[in-house]
Scaffold this active site. Structure first.
Site, PDB file in Angstrom:
ATOM      1  N   GLY A  31      -1.650   0.229   3.680  1.00 61.66           N
ATOM      2  CA  GLY A  31      -2.555   1.225   4.252  1.00 61.66           C
ATOM      3  C   GLY A  31      -1.792   2.367   4.894  1.00 61.66           C
ATOM      4  CB  ALA A  32      -0.788   4.020   7.387  1.00 61.69           C
ATOM      5  CG  LEU A  33      -3.618   4.474   1.808  1.00 62.24           C
ATOM      6  CD1 LEU A  33      -4.829   4.448   0.881  1.00 62.24           C
ATOM      7  CD2 LEU A  33      -2.483   3.628   1.239  1.00 62.24           C
ATOM      8  N   GLY A  36       2.420   9.975  -1.002  1.00 62.00           N
ATOM      9  CA  GLY A  36       3.302   9.117  -1.805  1.00 62.00           C
ATOM     10  C   GLY A  36       2.476   7.999  -2.453  1.00 62.00           C
ATOM     11  CG  HIS A  37       0.548   4.988  -0.049  1.00 59.11           C
ATOM     12  ND1 HIS A  37       0.614   5.434   1.246  1.00 59.11           N
ATOM     13  CD2 HIS A  37       1.231   3.817  -0.078  1.00 59.11           C
ATOM     14  CE1 HIS A  37       1.297   4.570   1.972  1.00 59.11           C
ATOM     15  NE2 HIS A  37       1.696   3.583   1.199  1.00 59.11           N
ATOM     16  CE  LYS A 149       9.420   5.534   2.317  1.00 63.05           C
ATOM     17  NZ  LYS A 149       9.939   4.630   3.349  1.00 63.05           N
TER      18      LYS A 149
END
Ligand code: PAF
Length: 281
Positions: A31-33, A36-37, A149
């Site tokens: 989560g905490a998208l 990059g996601h 990453k």
């Protein structure tokens, strides 16, 4: 967009999709998208009929003094992003549904899992590999998407897929950067404005190494030294590692002419950041 909250619900939704001959792409996240996601999701959408995104802050990959409790949890905002990105299914299990207190079976990532981030985070890759194995068994995706990453995570998971014969194809997507070069990470939101500025030193140091490599430098120690020298310009930076290694084994290389992973990890304030660069053969 279907939201599944339990492994059983998710398992049966995916079974139905597979029976309807849909190819499944899984994007595992905590989560905490960020963008990059979203780039992983775009890659999954381009290759699969159905995209499943899991959101699970996995307690077993955090050490006792790490940021499990503080890790950003932004479920409502994440779901909005996933909906507009065209995601079909979200798997968001509760911690005690995924990691039951009586769990005794874990994936042992061996020596490989003790290199790079595994050296300063001893239980990290065992936790990552175990949760990803569970996700693979629940969703049974055709393909799964990870970001470059987390280069050591990529090496560990590639090896797990090979060693345990998971019938899933891993796709690794390039590092997604802010306009000024900072690699996108959910942890960037911990940085104060001043730290955010200082954090640029990671990508800057890698750029120095890249430019030396492009000029023909292939001595790993020379490339490492150039990065370490750049880091000395921030006396407050606390270094974890600068490594020039083989991207699959994560073992140090003396010479980079056959390709190399150059990876760095450092604390800016209390935030641990990582970044890396793949040198082609
Ligand atoms: O890269 C991450 O966000 C996590 O390590 C992963 C792969 C979702 C496992 O918890």
């Amino acid at each position: 967009m279907l939201i599944c909250k339990t492994p059983a619900e998710m398992h049966s939704a995916c079974k139905n999709l597979r029976n309807a001959n849909k190819t499944l792409g899984l994007v595992p996240t905590m989560g905490a998208l960020h963008d990059g996601h979203l780039s992983l999701i775009a890659a999954a959408r381009a290759e699969c009929d159905v995209v499943v995104v899991s959101i699970f802050v996995n307690p077993t990959q955090f050490g006792p003094n790490e940021d499990y409790a503080a890790y950003p949890r932004t479920f409502a905002a994440d779901c909005e992003k996933l909906e507009s990105a065209g995601v079909h299914v979200v798997f968001a299990p509760l911690a005690d549904e995924m990691v039951t207190p009586d769990t005794t079976t874990f994936v042992d990532t061996g020596e490989l899992g003790s290199r790079l981030d595994g050296a300063s985070r001893p239980i990290h890759f065992r936790g990552v590999a175990t949760i990803v194995a569970r996700l693979f068994n629940i969703v049974q995706p055709d393909r799964a998407y990870f970001g470059q990453k987390d280069a050591a995570q990529v090496a560990v998971l590639r090896r797990m897929v090979r060693d345990l014969n998971f019938p899933v194809q891993l796709t690794v997507c390039p590092i997604y950067r802010e306009a000024d070069g900072l690699a996108m990470s959910s942890r960037n939101r911990y940085l104060s404005p001043e730290e955010r500025q200082r954090a640029l030193i990671l990508s800057k140091a890698l750029a120095v190494a890249q430019s030396l490599a492009q000029q023909g430098e292939s001595n790993a120690e020379a490339l490492r030294s150039a990065i370490l020298e750049t880091f000395t310009t921030d006396p407050q930076l606390r270094l974890d590692y600068v490594a020039v290694v083989h991207p699959d084994t994560l073992l140090p290389l003396a010479d980079t002419s056959h390709g190399a992973l150059i990876a760095v990890a450092a604390w800016i304030g209390t935030t641990r950041l990582i970044d890396n660069l793949l040198l082609p053969a």
